[in-house]
Every structure is written in C-alpha cells, then in structure tokens.
Design a protein around this motif. Structure first.
Motif, PDB file in Angstrom:
ATOM      1  N   PRO A 150       0.941  -1.070  -0.048  1.00  0.00           N
ATOM      2  CA  PRO A 150       0.069  -0.099  -0.058  1.00  0.00           C
ATOM      3  C   PRO A 150       0.889   1.291  -0.133  1.00  0.00           C
ATOM      4  O   PRO A 150       0.352   2.178  -0.730  1.00  0.00           O
ATOM      5  N   TRP A 151       1.938   1.349   0.817  1.00  0.00           N
ATOM      6  CA  TRP A 151       2.807   2.295   0.778  1.00  0.00           C
ATOM      7  C   TRP A 151       3.692   2.620  -0.432  1.00  0.00           C
ATOM      8  O   TRP A 151       3.956   3.603  -0.984  1.00  0.00           O
ATOM      9  N   SER A 152       3.912   1.615  -1.153  1.00  0.00           N
ATOM     10  CA  SER A 152       4.527   1.596  -2.456  1.00  0.00           C
ATOM     11  C   SER A 152       3.528   2.229  -3.595  1.00  0.00           C
ATOM     12  O   SER A 152       4.020   3.054  -4.485  1.00  0.00           O
ATOM     13  N   ALA A 153       2.469   1.884  -3.537  1.00  0.00           N
ATOM     14  CA  ALA A 153       1.177   2.417  -4.185  1.00  0.00           C
ATOM     15  C   ALA A 153       1.113   3.558  -4.263  1.00  0.00           C
ATOM     16  O   ALA A 153       1.216   4.869  -4.985  1.00  0.00           O
ATOM     17  N   LEU A 154       1.232   4.405  -2.982  1.00  0.00           N
ATOM     18  CA  LEU A 154       0.839   5.582  -2.488  1.00  0.00           C
ATOM     19  C   LEU A 154       2.198   6.361  -2.905  1.00  0.00           C
ATOM     20  O   LEU A 154       2.127   7.640  -3.380  1.00  0.00           O
ATOM     21  N   ALA A 155       3.329   5.797  -2.768  1.00  0.00           N
ATOM     22  CA  ALA A 155       4.545   6.479  -3.151  1.00  0.00           C
ATOM     23  C   ALA A 155       4.584   6.668  -4.661  1.00  0.00           C
ATOM     24  O   ALA A 155       4.910   7.816  -5.159  1.00  0.00           O
ATOM     25  N   GLY A 156       4.370   5.636  -5.371  1.00  0.00           N
ATOM     26  CA  GLY A 156       4.457   5.773  -6.921  1.00  0.00           C
ATOM     27  C   GLY A 156       3.472   6.752  -7.506  1.00  0.00           C
ATOM     28  O   GLY A 156       3.621   7.576  -8.465  1.00  0.00           O
ATOM     29  N   LEU A 157       2.020   6.629  -6.551  1.00  0.00           N
ATOM     30  CA  LEU A 157       0.821   7.691  -7.304  1.00  0.00           C
ATOM     31  C   LEU A 157       1.489   9.066  -6.874  1.00  0.00           C
ATOM     32  O   LEU A 157       1.327   9.967  -7.753  1.00  0.00           O
ATOM     33  N   THR A 158       1.980   9.468  -5.770  1.00  0.00           N
ATOM     34  CA  THR A 158       2.350  10.717  -5.457  1.00  0.00           C
ATOM     35  C   THR A 158       3.495  11.159  -6.225  1.00  0.00           C
ATOM     36  O   THR A 158       3.437  12.427  -6.752  1.00  0.00           O
ATOM     37  N   TRP A 159       4.461  10.535  -6.558  1.00  0.00           N
ATOM     38  CA  TRP A 159       5.708  10.820  -7.593  1.00  0.00           C
ATOM     39  C   TRP A 159       5.204  10.989  -8.846  1.00  0.00           C
ATOM     40  O   TRP A 159       5.433  11.974  -9.518  1.00  0.00           O
ATOM     41  N   ALA A 160       4.016  10.120  -9.503  1.00  0.00           N
ATOM     42  CA  ALA A 160       3.596  10.355 -10.765  1.00  0.00           C
ATOM     43  C   ALA A 160       2.880  11.509 -10.854  1.00  0.00           C
ATOM     44  O   ALA A 160       2.954  12.386 -11.859  1.00  0.00           O
ATOM     45  N   VAL A 161       1.746  11.995  -9.884  1.00  0.00           N
ATOM     46  CA  VAL A 161       1.099  13.075  -9.896  1.00  0.00           C
ATOM     47  C   VAL A 161       2.212  14.337 -10.026  1.00  0.00           C
ATOM     48  O   VAL A 161       1.856  15.517 -10.587  1.00  0.00           O
ATOM     49  N   TYR A 162       2.890  14.416  -8.979  1.00  0.00           N
ATOM     50  CA  TYR A 162       3.791  15.379  -8.953  1.00  0.00           C
ATOM     51  C   TYR A 162       4.685  15.680 -10.203  1.00  0.00           C
ATOM     52  O   TYR A 162       4.781  16.794 -10.583  1.00  0.00           O
ATOM     53  N   SER A 163       5.244  14.774 -10.746  1.00  0.00           N
ATOM     54  CA  SER A 163       5.856  14.694 -11.976  1.00  0.00           C
ATOM     55  C   SER A 163       4.978  15.283 -13.174  1.00  0.00           C
ATOM     56  O   SER A 163       5.354  16.134 -13.983  1.00  0.00           O
ATOM     57  N   VAL A 164       3.757  14.714 -13.426  1.00  0.00           N
ATOM     58  CA  VAL A 164       2.959  15.043 -14.438  1.00  0.00           C
ATOM     59  C   VAL A 164       2.640  16.624 -14.177  1.00  0.00           C
ATOM     60  O   VAL A 164       2.442  17.347 -15.116  1.00  0.00           O
ATOM     61  N   ALA A 165       2.187  16.863 -13.181  1.00  0.00           N
ATOM     62  CA  ALA A 165       1.693  18.193 -12.704  1.00  0.00           C
ATOM     63  C   ALA A 165       2.938  19.193 -13.011  1.00  0.00           C
ATOM     64  O   ALA A 165       2.751  20.611 -13.695  1.00  0.00           O
ATOM     65  N   LEU A 166       3.959  18.987 -12.687  1.00  0.00           N
ATOM     66  CA  LEU A 166       5.447  19.717 -13.117  1.00  0.00           C
ATOM     67  C   LEU A 166       5.232  20.015 -14.347  1.00  0.00           C
ATOM     68  O   LEU A 166       5.603  21.230 -15.012  1.00  0.00           O
ATOM     69  N   GLY A 167       5.161  18.939 -15.374  1.00  0.00           N
ATOM     70  CA  GLY A 167       5.344  19.053 -16.866  1.00  0.00           C
ATOM     71  C   GLY A 167       3.929  19.940 -17.449  1.00  0.00           C
ATOM     72  O   GLY A 167       4.265  21.006 -18.142  1.00  0.00           O
ATOM     73  N   TRP A 168       2.872  19.719 -16.613  1.00  0.00           N
ATOM     74  CA  TRP A 168       1.512  20.765 -17.263  1.00  0.00           C
ATOM     75  C   TRP A 168       2.065  22.026 -16.880  1.00  0.00           C
ATOM     76  O   TRP A 168       1.466  23.112 -17.549  1.00  0.00           O
ATOM     77  N   LEU A 169       2.440  22.375 -15.483  1.00  0.00           N
ATOM     78  CA  LEU A 169       2.618  23.527 -14.940  1.00  0.00           C
ATOM     79  C   LEU A 169       3.775  24.534 -15.694  1.00  0.00           C
ATOM     80  O   LEU A 169       3.718  25.748 -16.165  1.00  0.00           O
ATOM     81  N   GLY A 170       4.876  23.653 -16.221  1.00  0.00           N
ATOM     82  CA  GLY A 170       5.901  24.138 -16.762  1.00  0.00           C
ATOM     83  C   GLY A 170       5.325  24.746 -18.217  1.00  0.00           C
ATOM     84  O   GLY A 170       5.671  25.761 -18.564  1.00  0.00           O
ATOM     85  N   ALA A 171       4.646  23.996 -18.948  1.00  0.00           N
ATOM     86  CA  ALA A 171       4.086  24.159 -20.087  1.00  0.00           C
ATOM     87  C   ALA A 171       3.082  25.663 -20.167  1.00  0.00           C
ATOM     88  O   ALA A 171       2.902  26.221 -21.033  1.00  0.00           O
ATOM     89  N   GLN A 172       2.352  25.495 -19.170  1.00  0.00           N
ATOM     90  CA  GLN A 172       1.449  26.506 -18.785  1.00  0.00           C
ATOM     91  C   GLN A 172       2.141  27.967 -18.589  1.00  0.00           C
ATOM     92  O   GLN A 172       1.568  28.967 -19.326  1.00  0.00           O
ATOM     93  N   TRP A 173       2.949  27.938 -17.831  1.00  0.00           N
ATOM     94  CA  TRP A 173       3.571  29.284 -17.313  1.00  0.00           C
ATOM     95  C   TRP A 173       4.697  29.618 -18.428  1.00  0.00           C
ATOM     96  O   TRP A 173       5.072  30.627 -18.619  1.00  0.00           O
ATOM     97  N   LEU A 174       5.503  28.791 -18.985  1.00  0.00           N
ATOM     98  CA  LEU A 174       6.642  29.059 -20.104  1.00  0.00           C
ATOM     99  C   LEU A 174       6.533  28.520 -21.305  1.00  0.00           C
ATOM    100  O   LEU A 174       7.219  28.708 -22.262  1.00  0.00           O
ATOM    101  N   GLY A 175       5.316  27.816 -21.597  1.00  0.00           N
ATOM    102  CA  GLY A 175       5.033  27.377 -23.130  1.00  0.00           C
ATOM    103  C   GLY A 175       5.852  26.022 -23.288  1.00  0.00           C
ATOM    104  O   GLY A 175       6.478  25.469 -22.380  1.00  0.00           O
ATOM    105  N   GLY A 176       5.606  25.568 -24.535  1.00  0.00           N
ATOM    106  CA  GLY A 176       6.130  24.354 -24.863  1.00  0.00           C
ATOM    107  C   GLY A 176       7.730  24.375 -25.585  1.00  0.00           C
ATOM    108  O   GLY A 176       7.985  24.474 -26.458  1.00  0.00           O
ATOM    109  N   THR A 177       8.499  24.689 -24.381  1.00  0.00           N
ATOM    110  CA  THR A 177       9.980  25.030 -24.787  1.00  0.00           C
ATOM    111  C   THR A 177      10.700  24.107 -23.753  1.00  0.00           C
ATOM    112  O   THR A 177      10.411  23.536 -22.777  1.00  0.00           O
ATOM    113  N   TRP A 178      12.147  24.092 -24.185  1.00  0.00           N
ATOM    114  CA  TRP A 178      12.974  23.303 -23.516  1.00  0.00           C
ATOM    115  C   TRP A 178      13.116  23.806 -22.053  1.00  0.00           C
ATOM    116  O   TRP A 178      13.490  23.123 -21.112  1.00  0.00           O
ATOM    117  N   LEU A 179      12.944  25.193 -22.050  1.00  0.00           N
ATOM    118  CA  LEU A 179      12.987  25.964 -20.597  1.00  0.00           C
ATOM    119  C   LEU A 179      12.075  25.368 -19.750  1.00  0.00           C
ATOM    120  O   LEU A 179      12.227  25.404 -18.525  1.00  0.00           O
TER     121      LEU A 179
END
Length: 204
Positions: A150-179
């Motif tokens: 159960p803790w492995s599942a929670l860890a994987g979900l937390t990490w995945a949500v955080y990583s995907v959210a970072l990608g979306w926020l980065g594109a929203q704020w800075l556009g679809g760029t390498w930056l």
C-alpha cells in the motif's frame, strides 16, 4: 516546439518508454524516468493548448493515462525488487551488512513499517536511489507485502502526480519549450534533494 508532438494518443510508444524506464530505474537509478514523465506531460500540455492557459477537456485522459502508466510501472518495479531481495538469502544479507547506508535504511524501514507507518516509503520515492534502498530493504528484511505494497502504491502515485503536474505547469507558465522542461526537471530534482535530506535527518 512540443506542439508538434500533439496528443500522447498520437504516439503511444511514449507510454511504453515511460513504463519501461520507471520499471527499471529501481535497479538502475540513473535512468531518467522522471525526466521522461515530465517531458511527456509537457508535450501533452503544449499540444493541447494548455500552454496558453487553457485546459481542454480532451487532454485530461492523456494526463490520467500518463499518471496511471507511471504509477503502475513504479509499483511493479518495487514488487520485482522486493521479491528478488526477499529470495536473496544470505548473500544479499551480507552485501547489505557491508554497507552502512543500506543497513541504516533497512533499520529505519523496519521500524517504520512495524509501527504501521510508511511515510518513509513515500519520501524515499523522491530521493536519489531511495526507491531502490527501500524496496530491496523491505524484501531483505522479509517485511509483509501487505505492509509494503500500500505504501509503495501511494509513493508511486504521489511521485507520478507530482511529475505530471510539473510538466503541465511548466508548459502553462513557460510554453512548450526546453526551458519549461528544464525548470520542471529542476523542481523534481529539488524535491529529491529535499527528500534525501529529510531521510538523512530522520531519527533511526
């Protein structure tokens, strides 16, 4: 730049790359699984128009599928490492005993799981090589899979949500760029550094 990639549905191979990288980085922590997840999320956001401050309904399945893919691969990788370590026998025990870092992590993990708490498992998912140490340590100490999974599942979900959210926020704020990707990856590494610090400071 990322707009040309469009929806993740147009390139399902991306899911395969993400899943394979996340699955294997429990054994090879140098694999850039987090970078791949962020890059895929940035591409999906940029191609959908989210980089212009919009979140079209059709992009949500892409983000959900990417999150589910990364989470599932993370849990499967943890379980494979757990099973291998559980069957490792005396040779693995001797290898862990020779490493002060592994021995200390093993003790902390055992204490945390025996108290019914697994925050250490979630924290370790962000720390460099922390996932490897925790998954192998749980197996080597023969912790119950009901305590660990159960803790492995929670860890994987937390990490995945955080990583995907970072990608979306980065594109929203800075556009679809390498930056945008670079800033998002830096935020992921920052979380990893913070998690590593907290693990070192956590009392045994």
């Amino acid at each position: 730049m990322w707009e040309s990639m469009g929806s993740l549905e147009a390139g399902p191979w991306i899911y395969a790359m993400v899943a394979l990288s996340v699955l294997l980085d429990v054994f090879l922590p140098v694999l850039p699984s987090g970078v791949l997840v962020i890059t895929a999320a940035t591409a999906a956001a940029a191609g959908s128009g989210a980089s212009a401050g919009q979140v079209p309904p059709h992009v949500l399945p892409d983000f959900l599928a990417l999150t589910l893919c990364a989470t599932t691969a993370s849990v499967l990788g943890d379980l494979v490492a757990y099973r291998l370590a559980r069957r490792g026998g005396a040779r693995l025990d001797r290898a862990i005993a020779r490493s002060r870092r592994l021995s200390r992590a093993q003790e902390r993990l055992g204490d945390a799981l025996s108290r019914g708490g697994g925050a250490l498992v979630v924290l370790a998912r962000f720390a460099p090589a922390g996932r490897s140490i925790v998954s192998l340590g749980a197996g080597a100490t023969h912790r119950s899979v009901r305590d660990f999974l159960p803790w492995s599942a929670l860890a994987g979900l937390t990490w995945a949500v955080y990583s995907v959210a970072l990608g979306w926020l980065g594109a929203q704020w800075l556009g679809g760029t390498w930056l945008a990707t670079a800033v998002s990856v830096a935020a992921l590494f920052g979380a990893g550094a913070g998690a590593g610090y907290l693990m070192r400071r956590r009392p045994a």
